[in-house]
Design a protein around this motif. Structure first.
Motif, PDB file in Angstrom:
ATOM      1  N   ASP A 199       0.804  -1.218   0.000  1.00  0.00           N
ATOM      2  CA  ASP A 199       0.000   0.000   0.000  1.00  0.00           C
ATOM      3  C   ASP A 199       0.835   1.265   0.000  1.00  0.00           C
ATOM      4  OD1 ASP A 199      -2.345   1.352  -0.142  1.00  0.00           O
ATOM      5  OD2 ASP A 199      -2.982   0.996   1.913  1.00  0.00           O
ATOM      6  N   VAL A 200       2.012   1.238   0.620  1.00  0.00           N
ATOM      7  CA  VAL A 200       2.824   2.447   0.699  1.00  0.00           C
ATOM      8  C   VAL A 200       3.802   2.574  -0.462  1.00  0.00           C
ATOM      9  CG1 VAL A 200       2.662   2.630   3.202  1.00  0.00           C
ATOM     10  CG2 VAL A 200       4.498   1.285   2.191  1.00  0.00           C
ATOM     11  N   GLY A 201       3.785   1.616  -1.387  1.00  0.00           N
ATOM     12  CA  GLY A 201       4.636   1.722  -2.567  1.00  0.00           C
ATOM     13  C   GLY A 201       6.014   1.116  -2.411  1.00  0.00           C
ATOM     14  N   LEU A 202       6.498   0.984  -1.189  1.00  0.00           N
ATOM     15  CA  LEU A 202       7.813   0.405  -0.949  1.00  0.00           C
ATOM     16  C   LEU A 202       7.690  -1.099  -0.703  1.00  0.00           C
ATOM     17  CD1 LEU A 202       9.323   3.054   1.498  1.00  0.00           C
ATOM     18  CD2 LEU A 202       9.765   2.829  -0.946  1.00  0.00           C
ATOM     19  N   PRO A 203       8.742  -1.859  -1.005  1.00  0.00           N
ATOM     20  CA  PRO A 203       8.705  -3.318  -0.776  1.00  0.00           C
ATOM     21  C   PRO A 203       8.975  -3.654   0.683  1.00  0.00           C
ATOM     22  CG  PRO A 203      10.798  -2.707  -1.737  1.00  0.00           C
ATOM     23  CD  PRO A 203       9.989  -1.444  -1.685  1.00  0.00           C
ATOM     24  N   VAL A 204       8.003  -3.347   1.550  1.00  0.00           N
ATOM     25  CA  VAL A 204       8.209  -3.568   2.983  1.00  0.00           C
ATOM     26  C   VAL A 204       7.863  -4.996   3.403  1.00  0.00           C
ATOM     27  CG1 VAL A 204       7.911  -1.157   3.608  1.00  0.00           C
ATOM     28  CG2 VAL A 204       5.908  -2.634   3.480  1.00  0.00           C
ATOM     29  N   MET A 205       7.090  -5.705   2.607  1.00  0.00           N
ATOM     30  CA  MET A 205       6.787  -7.106   2.906  1.00  0.00           C
ATOM     31  C   MET A 205       7.947  -7.994   2.468  1.00  0.00           C
ATOM     32  SD  MET A 205       3.777  -7.664   4.338  1.00  0.00           S
ATOM     33  CE  MET A 205       3.424  -9.359   3.856  1.00  0.00           C
ATOM     34  N   ARG A 247       8.832 -10.000  -7.107  1.00  0.00           N
ATOM     35  CA  ARG A 247       9.378 -11.360  -7.145  1.00  0.00           C
ATOM     36  C   ARG A 247      10.064 -11.623  -8.480  1.00  0.00           C
ATOM     37  NH1 ARG A 247       7.944 -16.254  -9.192  1.00  0.00           N
ATOM     38  NH2 ARG A 247       8.789 -18.071  -8.095  1.00  0.00           N
ATOM     39  N   HIS A 248       9.482 -11.113  -9.577  1.00  0.00           N
ATOM     40  CA  HIS A 248      10.064 -11.330 -10.908  1.00  0.00           C
ATOM     41  C   HIS A 248      11.377 -10.569 -11.063  1.00  0.00           C
ATOM     42  CE1 HIS A 248      10.373 -11.621 -15.291  1.00  0.00           C
ATOM     43  NE2 HIS A 248      10.548 -10.303 -15.295  1.00  0.00           N
ATOM     44  N   ALA A 249      11.354  -9.275 -10.780  1.00  0.00           N
ATOM     45  CA  ALA A 249      12.554  -8.430 -10.888  1.00  0.00           C
ATOM     46  C   ALA A 249      13.261  -8.456  -9.534  1.00  0.00           C
ATOM     47  CB  ALA A 249      12.163  -7.010 -11.300  1.00  0.00           C
ATOM     48  N   ARG A 250      14.045  -9.481  -9.299  1.00  0.00           N
ATOM     49  CA  ARG A 250      14.649  -9.666  -7.979  1.00  0.00           C
ATOM     50  C   ARG A 250      15.619  -8.541  -7.625  1.00  0.00           C
ATOM     51  NH1 ARG A 250      13.193 -14.610  -6.146  1.00  0.00           N
ATOM     52  NH2 ARG A 250      12.468 -16.131  -7.681  1.00  0.00           N
ATOM     53  N   TRP A 251      16.155  -7.874  -8.621  1.00  0.00           N
ATOM     54  CA  TRP A 251      17.057  -6.754  -8.384  1.00  0.00           C
ATOM     55  C   TRP A 251      16.311  -5.507  -7.918  1.00  0.00           C
ATOM     56  CZ3 TRP A 251      15.633  -2.576 -11.254  1.00  0.00           C
ATOM     57  CH2 TRP A 251      14.828  -2.831 -12.371  1.00  0.00           C
ATOM     58  N   LEU A 252      14.982  -5.449  -8.160  1.00  0.00           N
ATOM     59  CA  LEU A 252      14.236  -4.215  -7.939  1.00  0.00           C
ATOM     60  C   LEU A 252      14.120  -3.874  -6.460  1.00  0.00           C
ATOM     61  CD1 LEU A 252      12.617  -1.938  -9.230  1.00  0.00           C
ATOM     62  CD2 LEU A 252      10.598  -3.425  -9.219  1.00  0.00           C
ATOM     63  N   ARG A 253      13.937  -4.867  -5.629  1.00  0.00           N
ATOM     64  CA  ARG A 253      13.789  -4.609  -4.191  1.00  0.00           C
ATOM     65  C   ARG A 253      15.028  -3.904  -3.633  1.00  0.00           C
ATOM     66  NH1 ARG A 253      10.864  -6.846   0.046  1.00  0.00           N
ATOM     67  NH2 ARG A 253      11.931  -6.917   2.059  1.00  0.00           N
ATOM     68  N   LEU A 254      16.202  -4.458  -3.924  1.00  0.00           N
ATOM     69  CA  LEU A 254      17.438  -3.848  -3.449  1.00  0.00           C
ATOM     70  C   LEU A 254      17.634  -2.465  -4.067  1.00  0.00           C
ATOM     71  CD1 LEU A 254      20.080  -4.018  -1.873  1.00  0.00           C
ATOM     72  CD2 LEU A 254      21.093  -5.201  -3.839  1.00  0.00           C
ATOM     73  N   HIS A 255      17.220  -2.314  -5.318  1.00  0.00           N
ATOM     74  CA  HIS A 255      17.363  -1.027  -6.007  1.00  0.00           C
ATOM     75  C   HIS A 255      16.546   0.050  -5.306  1.00  0.00           C
ATOM     76  CE1 HIS A 255      18.567   1.496  -9.263  1.00  0.00           C
ATOM     77  NE2 HIS A 255      17.344   1.649  -9.752  1.00  0.00           N
ATOM     78  N   VAL A 256      15.315  -0.267  -4.939  1.00  0.00           N
ATOM     79  CA  VAL A 256      14.459   0.713  -4.259  1.00  0.00           C
ATOM     80  C   VAL A 256      15.033   1.053  -2.884  1.00  0.00           C
ATOM     81  CG1 VAL A 256      12.177   1.115  -3.263  1.00  0.00           C
ATOM     82  CG2 VAL A 256      12.378   0.035  -5.494  1.00  0.00           C
ATOM     83  N   ILE A 257      15.379   0.034  -2.116  1.00  0.00           N
ATOM     84  CA  ILE A 257      15.879   0.280  -0.769  1.00  0.00           C
ATOM     85  C   ILE A 257      17.184   1.069  -0.803  1.00  0.00           C
ATOM     86  CG2 ILE A 257      16.820  -0.869   1.280  1.00  0.00           C
ATOM     87  CD1 ILE A 257      14.738  -3.032   0.918  1.00  0.00           C
ATOM     88  N   SER A 258      18.060   0.764  -1.750  1.00  0.00           N
ATOM     89  CA  SER A 258      19.318   1.513  -1.846  1.00  0.00           C
ATOM     90  C   SER A 258      19.075   2.961  -2.230  1.00  0.00           C
ATOM     91  CB  SER A 258      20.261   0.842  -2.850  1.00  0.00           C
ATOM     92  OG  SER A 258      19.708   0.872  -4.158  1.00  0.00           O
ATOM     93  N   GLN A 259      18.049   3.221  -3.058  1.00  0.00           N
ATOM     94  CA  GLN A 259      17.715   4.603  -3.405  1.00  0.00           C
ATOM     95  C   GLN A 259      17.233   5.363  -2.172  1.00  0.00           C
ATOM     96  OE1 GLN A 259      17.854   6.362  -6.261  1.00  0.00           O
ATOM     97  NE2 GLN A 259      18.424   4.798  -7.726  1.00  0.00           N
ATOM     98  N   VAL A 260      16.430   4.699  -1.341  1.00  0.00           N
ATOM     99  CA  VAL A 260      15.925   5.350  -0.130  1.00  0.00           C
ATOM    100  C   VAL A 260      17.064   5.617   0.844  1.00  0.00           C
ATOM    101  CG1 VAL A 260      14.395   5.129   1.851  1.00  0.00           C
ATOM    102  CG2 VAL A 260      13.635   4.342  -0.387  1.00  0.00           C
TER     103      VAL A 260
END
Length: 487
Positions: A199-205, A247-260
């Motif tokens: 809901d908040v847009g970030l991969p918190v789960m 889940r498909h773009a496994r690199w995306l989670r780390l990419h978002v968190i590193s940007q934050v």
């Protein structure tokens, strides 16, 4: 002076500080405190303050921030009015997830989740997401704690520096603990607002997991006048789309968190405001520091680097949310109320709730992507031009992901994708020519180096001699040639 009768009140105060900062248990002597009256200090007040400070000091971790207080605070708020999940709610939402999964598979080529979607209580959402919130907030927490330590040390008179040289860790702990408590309060309030895991847009789960909070889902739909089954189908589809993408773009989670975290590490505390606060800070009454943290008063205006980092983060979140919107709209096209629900969700995403606003004040980060509609329009244009498979393929690798320029000019992205689909070479530009020249030069230099260093390379007489090779003759190795030798 063993009995302390010849000590001045100032000596007594310094001795108390030494014992306190040394972390000695039971070091606060009531009789010794009574002698502080000569300095105009209320012994009862000093006793209470020192006991609180000593307690915080003795329980402080050796390094970093103790996040236990954040978890306790978040769960306290989440569970205050939290409700359990009935079997009927689990069944209804489970059926909504099952049908949404079928519809979503018609709208995207990204594969299904391997784990079944979950229904969570508010407390369950806190437990599942708090590790990510801590990771995102820790750079700011450490920055504030370190700045508080430096500011308070500067307030200490020169003659007292030796006495309070151990206070840095204590002050750092006070600042870090207050920040952790504030983060826990924000996450706890968020647990009363969020409807789903994404809901908040970030991969918190956790990666590859989808979830809905039945209690908040009921609150969200209460005054909309929309049938619960339609609302559940739409929100389940949206949640599954978000979870499938990460889940498909496994690199995306780390990419978002590193940007934050890159944005958060660039935060510098307003030292003038902090010094003013430190000059009157009372550790036994930390309310003023708590209010300053919550209001964002200690975070100054963003630097140019931070503004650029925030723009990159907003573009990334807009690309994610825009794709989720487009895929969800396509999957739920058969729902009679789909358009109405979509607009309600978009408005809610644009405004955010009080807890998200509090999070923005705490870490200086706004989670609402400003370019959501533009990014969604880009994804629609791509879908119409090349289809869902090529559109979803842009998430396969980081270097394929659309850029901010693609959001501004979807036509250029569409042209590139269409050319690639036809097998056409992309049109060369000056950058391509310069890169090719650079690569050719590097290849030539490497080849020349290889020729110079390779044993037995042509023209290397020393190497030939070392290898024992002689020039080949018709008579074989070691034979003299026929006829007279040339003079």
């Amino acid at each position: 002076m063993a009995d302390g009768e010849d000590r001045s009140p100032e000596d007594e105060f310094q001795e108390l500080l030494r014992r306190l900062l040394g972390g000695q248990p039971g070091a606060i002597d009531p009789e010794q405190l009574s002698r502080l009256s000569g300095m105009g200090i209320d012994p009862a007040m000093m006793s209470a303050m020192m006991q609180q400070m000593q307690s915080a000091f003795s329980q402080a971790p050796a390094e970093g921030i103790s996040w236990d207080i954040a978890k306790r605070q978040a769960l306290h708020i989440a569970n205050q009015e939290g409700l359990g999940i009935s079997s009927g709610e689990r069944t209804d939402l489970g059926e909504a997830f099952a049908l949404a999964n079928l519809w979503l598979s018609e709208a995207t080529t990204i594969s299904e989740l391997t784990q079944a979607p979950r229904t969570l209580t508010r407390g369950g959402w806190v437990e599942a997401t708090l590790p990510v919130w801590q990771e995102l907030a820790e750079p700011v927490a450490l920055s504030i704690a370190d700045a508080l330590t430096a500011a308070l040390n500067e307030q200490v008179p020169e003659e007292m520096r030796a006495v309070v040289q151990g206070a840095g860790r204590l002050m750092r702990t006070v600042g870090g603990s207050l920040f952790a408590a504030q983060l826990g309060a924000v996450v706890g309030r968020l647990s009363t607002e969020v409807v789903s895991g994404g809901d908040v847009g970030l991969p918190v789960m956790p990666a590859g997991e989808a979830a809905i909070l039945p209690q908040n889902f009921a609150d969200f739909g209460r005054d909309l006048g929309i049938a619960d089954d339609q609302l559940a189908l739409y929100l389940a589809t949206r949640e599954l789309a978000h979870a499938r993408l990460f889940r498909h773009a496994r690199w995306l989670r780390l990419h978002v968190i590193s940007q934050v975290t890159e944005f958060a590490r660039g935060i510098h505390v307003d030292t003038s405001a902090l010094e003013d606060l430190a000059s009157r800070f009372d550790p036994s009454q930390p309310e003023e520091l708590r209010q300053a943290l919550e209001s964002g008063a200690l975070l100054p205006q963003r630097s140019e680097a931070q503004t650029a980092a925030l723009a990159r983060l907003e573009n990334l979140l807009a690309l994610i949310e825009g794709w989720v919107d487009v895929v969800t709209d396509a999957a739920t096209a058969r729902l009679p109320e789909a358009d109405r629900i979509a607009e309600v969700v978009r408005r809610r995403r644009a405004v955010g709730g009080p807890a998200e606003q509090a999070l923005g004040s705490l870490v200086g980060l706004e989670l609402r992507p400003r370019r959501l509609r533009e990014a969604a329009a880009m994804w629609r244009a791509v879908t119409d031009a090349v289809g869902a498979a090529d559109r979803d393929g842009l998430w396969d690798y980081p270097d394929l992901m659309p850029t901010a320029e693609d959001i501004d000019d979807p036509a250029a992205l569409v042209a590139r994708l269409q050319a690639r689909a036809r097998g056409d070479e992309p049109q060369r530009d000056a950058m391509d020519d310069a890169l090719e020249a650079l690569l050719n030069q590097a290849a030539s230099e490497e080849a020349a180096a290889d020729r110079d260093e390779t044993p037995g390379a042509p023209g290397d007489e020393a190497t030939d001699a070392a290898a024992g090779d002689e020039p080949a003759t018709d008579g074989g190795a070691g034979d003299e040639p026929e006829g007279p030798r040339p003079v």
